[in-house]
Design an enzyme around this catalytic site. Structure first.
Site, PDB file in Angstrom:
ATOM      1  N   GLU A 115      -6.405   5.262   9.942  1.00  0.00           N
ATOM      2  CA  GLU A 115      -6.844   6.551   9.393  1.00  0.00           C
ATOM      3  C   GLU A 115      -8.222   6.448   8.772  1.00  0.00           C
ATOM      4  OE1 GLU A 115      -7.551   9.830   6.684  1.00  0.00           O
ATOM      5  OE2 GLU A 115      -7.357   7.716   6.123  1.00  0.00           O
ATOM      6  N   ASP A 125      -3.676   1.223   6.516  1.00  0.00           N
ATOM      7  CA  ASP A 125      -5.023   0.664   6.544  1.00  0.00           C
ATOM      8  C   ASP A 125      -5.801   1.173   5.339  1.00  0.00           C
ATOM      9  OD1 ASP A 125      -5.137   3.316   7.874  1.00  0.00           O
ATOM     10  OD2 ASP A 125      -7.263   2.850   8.114  1.00  0.00           O
TER      11      ASP A 125
END
Length: 468
Positions: free
Chosen positions: A172, A108
């Site tokens: 994250e 991500d």
């Protein structure tokens, strides 16, 4: 701080030949690495469905899963985590009795911010001036490619000498803790003898570095309400309490006269005593405008690695264009707290919430929502794995000694892994050196850093297996 290499056993000529073979293998793989990084960067994998479709993250996760299967990983799985995102896991069995190494990265990315400010499209990997530009190129899709390169180089030169677990996180950057919660509920999944987190970076391009400390983090949304609805500023201004003005006053209370962070009840923490960071270097890295001073007191490493900091990430208020002459009834801000090693994030967050509430003027109503948090992390740099990494980085960087630095950012999973597996050695490396400009527009990665760190990781896995 510098950790000098301590060479392992075996004739120097054999070790040099092994290093050269790995370096040659990685060099041959770099065109493929660029192609794969371009494919990964093309996924707009921001873990926020309000900004980009969830399918973009799902596509990136499946790309990682397919790549692991192609490398011979077993038990490859894309699994959901409690925050609604997906992580990717795979297992590559090593020789009998070999140690287990967990390789971590995340797919991500941060939002691209103002796409018009990018020199090239943020989700198209573009080469310019010797660097590869694109959102996630360094943080942290490049980390995924780095791990794959290291494993491929070892397979080309005799095989992978350890059992490898691979985990790619899907949230994250959001700090919502999905993988942390999943790992706590499934403690055997990520168990390993050593963990390599591929999500930090060298102190400077070309300077081999491991990160030994991370600040923790907490995210807050602060809402202030003073009126039932907006009012005409001419008819009511001067007596009606303005929620936006109240919020500004509250946020300003978090700074002292030097601009340093102030939170009631929080005392200064011990100073940083490791690798120095000159102010002129920091000004250049941070692109501080001429004539503008730095904020806070103490050395630069004190301020960014060893002390708490509060940053206002955004404020909900009318833009200048189209604003009406109104006294505002409601205002909201997103606030980020960075927590230094040695502190407890929960307690620091409690103190920050209390500070904001107590500094609200005029009896304004304050609501604080917690949006995510993670504990700080400190590594044991005296462990055998660090010695193996020192050797590996020295070989990959033409004899340079490995440096040990801190980082002001946060990787909440690190503390979770340290708690779940207290005997595991945790090392942090990666591609996010200052020139990468992660989280900003025009993020980029140095292909030379990608190549050298891939060599270093491959040599580390070999060194670690020999010592184990």
């Amino acid at each position: 701080m510098t950790l000098s290499p301590a060479r392992g056993e075996g004739p120097a000529s054999e070790r040099t030949a092994g290093s050269d073979a790995v370096a040659a293998a990685v060099a041959d793989l770099m065109p493929r690495a660029r192609t794969e990084l371009a494919e990964l960067v093309a996924f707009r994998s921001v873990a926020d469905p309000e900004q980009f479709p969830k399918s973009e993250c799902e596509g990136a996760a499946r790309w990682v899963a397919d790549a692991l299967r192609a490398e011979g990983f077993e038990d490859v799985e894309v699994f959901g985590t409690p925050d609604g995102t997906e992580s990717v896991y795979g297992l590559l069995p090593g020789p009998e009795g070999a140690p287990t190494v967990l390789l971590y990265a995340h797919y991500d990315v941060q939002p691209p911010l103002d796409e018009s400010a990018w020199h090239t499209p943020p989700f198209t990997l573009t080469e310019r001036d010797g660097r590869w530009y694109g959102r996630g190129a360094a943080d942290c899709k490049g980390g995924i490619v780095m791990h794959l390169l290291a494993l491929r180089a070892l397979r080309a030169d005799g095989g992978v000498p350890v059992t490898v677990k691979f985990i790619a996180e899907g949230s994250e950057e959001q700090g919502t803790g999905g993988l942390q919660q999943y790992a706590e509920a499934h403690p055997g999944l990520l168990a390993a003898d050593t963990i390599v987190i591929g999500d930090t970076g060298n102190f400077r391009t070309g300077m081999p570095t491991v990160t030994a400390s991370l600040r923790g983090m907490a995210g807050l949304q602060v809402t202030v309400e003073t009126l039932e609805g907006n009012l005409h500023s001419g008819q009511f201004g001067g007596a009606a309490p303005d929620a936006l003005a109240a919020l500004i006053r509250m946020l300003d209370s978090l700074r002292d006269s030097d601009g340093g962070t102030v939170v009631d009840g929080v005392e200064p923490f011990p100073r940083w005593d490791g690798l120095p960071y000159a102010e002129e270097d920091f000004r250049r890295d941070a692109r501080v405008l001429d004539g503008v001073g730095l904020i806070g007191a103490g050395s630069v490493p004190d301020r960014i690695w060893a002390q708490p900091s509060v940053t206002v990430l955004g404020i909900d208020c009318p833009p200048v264009v189209g604003a009406t002459p109104s006294v505002h009834a409601k205002a909201r801000a997103s606030v980020s707290l960075r927590v230094p090693p040695g502190a407890d994030t929960e307690e620091m967050t409690r103190l920050l919430v209390s500070h904001l509430e107590s500094h609200a003027p005029w009896g304004a109503r304050v609501t604080v929502e917690r949006t995510g948090q993670g504990q700080p992390f400190s590594a044991d740099t005296s462990s055998p794995a660090y010695r193996a990494m020192a050797d590996a980085m020295s070989a990959a960087y033409d004899g340079q000694e490995m440096q040990i630095a801190g980082q002001g950012g946060s990787i909440p999973l690190c503390d979770t892994l340290a708690t779940l597996y207290p005997q595991a050695e945790i090392l942090l490396i990666g591609l996010s050196e200052p020139a990468a400009q992660i989280h900003a527009v025009n993020e980029s990665v140095s292909p030379e850093e990608l190549e050298r760190l891939s060599v270093a990781e491959a040599l580390f896995l070999r060194e670690y297996a020999e010592r184990a």
